[in-house]
Design a protein around this motif. Structure first.
Motif, short mmCIF file in Angstrom:
data_model
loop_
_atom_site.label_atom_id
_atom_site.label_comp_id
_atom_site.label_asym_id
_atom_site.label_seq_id
_atom_site.Cartn_x
_atom_site.Cartn_y
_atom_site.Cartn_z
N LEU A 187 44.46 42.52 39.24
CA LEU A 187 44.32 41.33 40.08
C LEU A 187 44.35 40.06 39.26
CD1 LEU A 187 41.38 42.57 42.38
CD2 LEU A 187 43.84 42.70 42.86
N SER A 188 44.79 38.98 39.89
CA SER A 188 44.75 37.67 39.24
C SER A 188 43.32 37.16 39.23
CB SER A 188 45.64 36.69 40.00
OG SER A 188 45.08 36.41 41.28
N LYS A 189 43.07 36.17 38.40
CA LYS A 189 41.73 35.58 38.32
C LYS A 189 41.34 34.93 39.66
CE LYS A 189 40.18 36.07 34.03
NZ LYS A 189 38.83 36.60 33.70
N ASP A 190 42.28 34.26 40.30
CA ASP A 190 41.99 33.63 41.59
C ASP A 190 41.60 34.68 42.63
OD1 ASP A 190 42.38 31.09 40.71
OD2 ASP A 190 44.34 30.81 41.66
N GLU A 191 42.30 35.83 42.61
CA GLU A 191 42.00 36.86 43.59
C GLU A 191 40.62 37.47 43.33
OE1 GLU A 191 42.29 39.55 46.78
OE2 GLU A 191 43.17 37.58 46.32
N ILE A 192 40.28 37.66 42.06
CA ILE A 192 38.96 38.20 41.73
C ILE A 192 37.87 37.23 42.18
CG2 ILE A 192 37.40 38.82 39.84
CD1 ILE A 192 39.89 39.88 38.35
#
Length: 793
Positions: A187-192
């Motif tokens: 996952l991307s940082k934004d999604e996390i």
């Protein structure tokens, strides 16, 4: 065992803190070493294998969406109720105010966008801080690790799994970090960050930042200001201790700590922090009801809930179905019309108040013809424990499967099914049958060809004056004559009547088949207002029956559409037959037992009174809406009859279908249909008028002065029964009619007994022979008088 001393408690606490610090130090070393292993080129094979194991994605990693609350919506989109284990509203990252994102990152993981799954610097910094303070004051877990911890906790199905997800051990921490490493790859940082903000617990039953913003500040997360954002960010570390509603002082200190941290990081100016910290925390609490008890349509809500919890289409087991409802983030769109619901609730509560002195209850269901959509469902109670006055868990409006009610005897509302069966067999409106005072129930066969009925039991009319004469299909229905319908049911066949009711969706409220007994037409079966309203809606829809439905669509939080029960509309009788039923039942509101309760537009219906006044009903409809109303006593109608009802200072005497149920229907329909155009019923086929309209009130001919034999013949030809009374003194010649009762010119049903009294006379030679011709010059010299009042049903 002697009590422990304060010193021993203090030593134990200190020892626990030391163990925690030592454990954290050892754990930090292990984690750093594991992450560093792949970088050490001289490491042995076993070390490389250990590092490979750590870096591999663990089996069973599931990124199922966080549990979300479900909503039940009315037809206009307004919320009826919410259901949840965790009060959560999932949002996108751009739906969270940027200042709120910064506040959470500042206090929980300021280097989140710079490090991987483990922030080595942050972990060591927390270790040093904790060692210096002598207690655990900072955690070393970053946002990703905290998300993993919450995710594993949510996915724990058993108490043992929940304990393992919370235990403070190196093994658990290493397992969490393995998941975190895997997530950072996937996952991307934004999604996390988005997932973390939606899964974190903010205290007071609020899961996720959106639910927390609504709970504490009555606004969306995208509208949070700096002070509000810092308050919520501070709660996450310890949702109980920093709950701003329960501990405002502690929460304020924590908020200010978040603000200072944001200043240290250069994310806000010192002056911004000063202004935000100047005032105490100002809350604007919003309650989020869970379930149906606080709903504005509680019994409809309960019906929808039970529809999901009992229907296998929503899950193989009851537990699966409950989890779907309370975790699936369902958007459940329903058929409920708020205008109709409000009108019905007001009408029911006005006529049968929830805490009425007589302990009576009322229920009503309103259904749209041609669609099966339940537009309103009300009970004159609040949803709650039966032990509290004015509350009940039993939904008297529905079947046992949707509300625990075993149903109530339907009374004369079932006569409409016998009428429909007779019209389907081609009987015209003018068909006449004798209605005796008492009826012996013989000559009936059920659908298995078996004889049913007890010759020793005599059935009677609700008013003795109804019997002893004939009625047409129209007048027998208008006056709801029991013995007429018993005779009609025998004429058309008990089985035909039962099958007509079954085609119209009728079944007992306990789910069992209808009982096939002679008193079927009198409403001996126990049914629900829901099924009765749906059956009468089929008359309004010209013979098209639709199963009652409450749900139009269900959308899962994932966007997936779920299958919902269908109305399965079917033509169950010829349109012309339904038109004929409507023609007859319209007269109930204009000339019959519910006379005077019309609603100013085409409408039809039928009253119903159960034996010994144990309950009363009214089922009625227009082309746009059908409704059924029940009034009775939840403690048992036969034990607490309405034979001489006084309620809240108002006395009714015996309660018939037209006494309370019909006025409830009247008020409900007027409110529900306000602002809607009126439609007319269709004219019945001409074949039903082959013996006249059935509206057969006729005027009594004036036979005064006629010879007795001629008068009798004239009255019988007009359709009346004749009784010759005693002679009376009169100037009329002897042997001729001197008086007649009912009076000449008055309108009555055919078969009504007319009493004529001959004159004692005087010498015949004193009266000119042609003074009294055998036929009067004008047999109808008087205008119609007012119609007779309706006979109680």
């Amino acid at each position: 065992m002697p009590p422990r001393s304060f010193d021993s408690d203090r030593r134990a606490t200190a020892a626990q803190a030391v163990r925690g610090l030592v454990g954290m130090g050892a754990l930090a070393g292990v984690l750093v070493a594991l992450l560093a292993l792949p970088l050490v080129g001289t490491a042995g094979v076993s070390a490389r294998d250990g590092a490979d194991w750590f870096q591999r994605e663990p089996a069973g990693l599931s990124l199922t969406p966080s549990p979300q609350r479900s909503r039940i919506l009315a037809a206009d989109g307004s919320t009826i109720a919410t259901f949840y284990y965790q009060n959560r509203v999932e949002v996108r990252l751009d739906q969270v105010a940027p200042i709120a994102r910064k506040a959470v990152l500042a206090i929980e993981d300021s280097r989140f966008y710079e490090h991987g799954a483990l922030d080595t610097r942050g972990t060591l910094r927390a270790l040093v801080s904790n060692l210096n303070s002598g207690e655990v004051t900072q955690g070393g877990s970053g946002i990703t690790q905290q998300y993993v911890k919450n995710l594993l906790l949510e996915q724990a199905d058993t108490e043992a799994e929940q304990r393992r997800a919370l235990e403070v051990t190196p093994a658990r921490k290493i397992n969490e970090l393995r998941y975190a490493v895997a997530l950072e790859k996937r996952l991307s940082k934004d999604e996390i960050l988005r997932r973390y903000l939606n899964i974190a617990y903010f205290g007071d039953g609020a899961y996720g930042i959106e639910a927390a913003a609504r709970r504490y500040f009555s606004k969306s997360a995208e509208d949070l200001d700096l002070a509000e954002a810092a308050t919520l960010a501070g709660v996450v570390r310890n949702p109980n201790a920093y709950n701003p509603r329960l501990h405002p002082g502690t929460a304020r200190k924590r908020r200010d700590l978040v603000l200072n941290r944001m200043v240290e990081l250069g994310w806000i100016e010192q002056e911004q922090a000063r202004r935000a910290a100047a005032d105490p925390i100002e809350l604007d609490i919003t309650e989020t009801p869970n379930g149906c008890t606080e709903s504005r349509a509680p019994f409809f809500c309960d019906y929808v809930q039970r529809e999901i919890l009992t229907n296998p289409v929503f899950g193989r087991t009851a537990k699966e179905r409950e989890r779907l409802l309370k975790q699936g983030g369902l958007t459940i769109r329903t058929t409920l019309d708020p205008q109709t619901q409000r009108a019905a609730q007001r009408a029911v509560d006005r006529h049968v108040p929830p805490k009425n002195s007589a302990g009576k209850a009322a229920a009503e269901v309103l259904i749209e013809p041609g669609t099966g959509k339940i537009k309103g469902m009300v009970v004159d109670r609040k949803l709650g424990p039966n032990s509290e006055r004015g509350k009940t868990w039993i939904n008297f409006a529905a079947d046992a499967s949707h509300g625990s009610s075993i149903g109530m005897q339907a009374g004369s509302t079932f006569k409409a099914f016998t009428l429909a069966a007779a019209l389907e067999e081609g009987m015209p409106f003018g068909t006449r049958l004798m209605a005796p005072h008492r009826f012996t129930p013989t000559g009936y066969e059920n659908c298995d060809g078996e004889s049913v009925g007890d010759p020793s039991v005599g059935l009677r009319n609700s008013a003795e004056s109804e019997g002893g004469r004939s009625f047409s299909l129209v007048t027998g229905t208008h006056h709801s004559v029991n013995t007429f319908f018993l005779a009609l049911q025998r004429e058309v066949g008990l089985c035909d009547t039962v099958e007509m009711a079954e085609r119209l969706g009728m079944k007992r409220a306990d789910g069992k088949p209808l009982e096939q007994v002679p008193s079927f037409t009198l409403g001996a079966n126990t049914v629900s207002p829901l099924r009765l309203a749906a059956a009468y809606a089929a008359f309004a829809a010209r013979g098209e029956y639709c199963k009652p439905i409450a749900i139009t669509s269900i959308t899962h939080s994932s966007g997936r559409k779920l299958k919902v029960p269908s109305a399965d509309c079917k033509q169950v009788m010829d349109e012309g037959v339904a038109d004929a039923v409507n023609y007859v039942l319209q007269g109930v509101l204009t000339r019959g037992t519910a006379r005077g309760l019309g609603i100013g537009r085409p409408a039809a219906g039928k009253t119903g009174t159960v034996d010994d006044y144990s309950a009363a009903w009214f089922a009625g409809y227009t082309p746009e809406l059908a409704a059924a109303v029940w009034v009775g006593d939840p403690r048992g109608g036969y034990k607490y009859p309405m034979s001489s009802l006084c309620m809240d200072g108002r006395c009714y005497g015996p309660v018939f279908g037209a006494t309370i149920p019909a006025p409830i229907w009247h008020d409900s329909m007027i409110g529900a249909l306000s602002g809607r155009a009126a439609s007319a019923f269709h004219r019945p086929p001409s074949r039903y008028f082959s013996r006249g309209s059935g509206e057969d009130r006729i005027r009594v001919p004036d036979v005064r002065g006629m010879r007795l034999s001629a008068a009798i013949a004239r009255l019988r030809a007009a359709g009346f029964t004749v009784d010759v009374g005693d002679e009376v003194d009169s100037t009329v010649p002897e042997g001729r009619v001197a008086e007649i009762e009912p009076g000449p010119g008055t309108a009555h049903e055919p078969g009504t007994t007319v009493t004529i009294r001959p004159s004692s006379g005087r010498p015949e030679e004193d009266v000119p022979e042609d003074a009294f011709p055998d036929e009067p010059r004008d047999p109808f010299p008087f205008p119609d008088g007012p119609e007779d009042p309706p006979i109680p049903d």
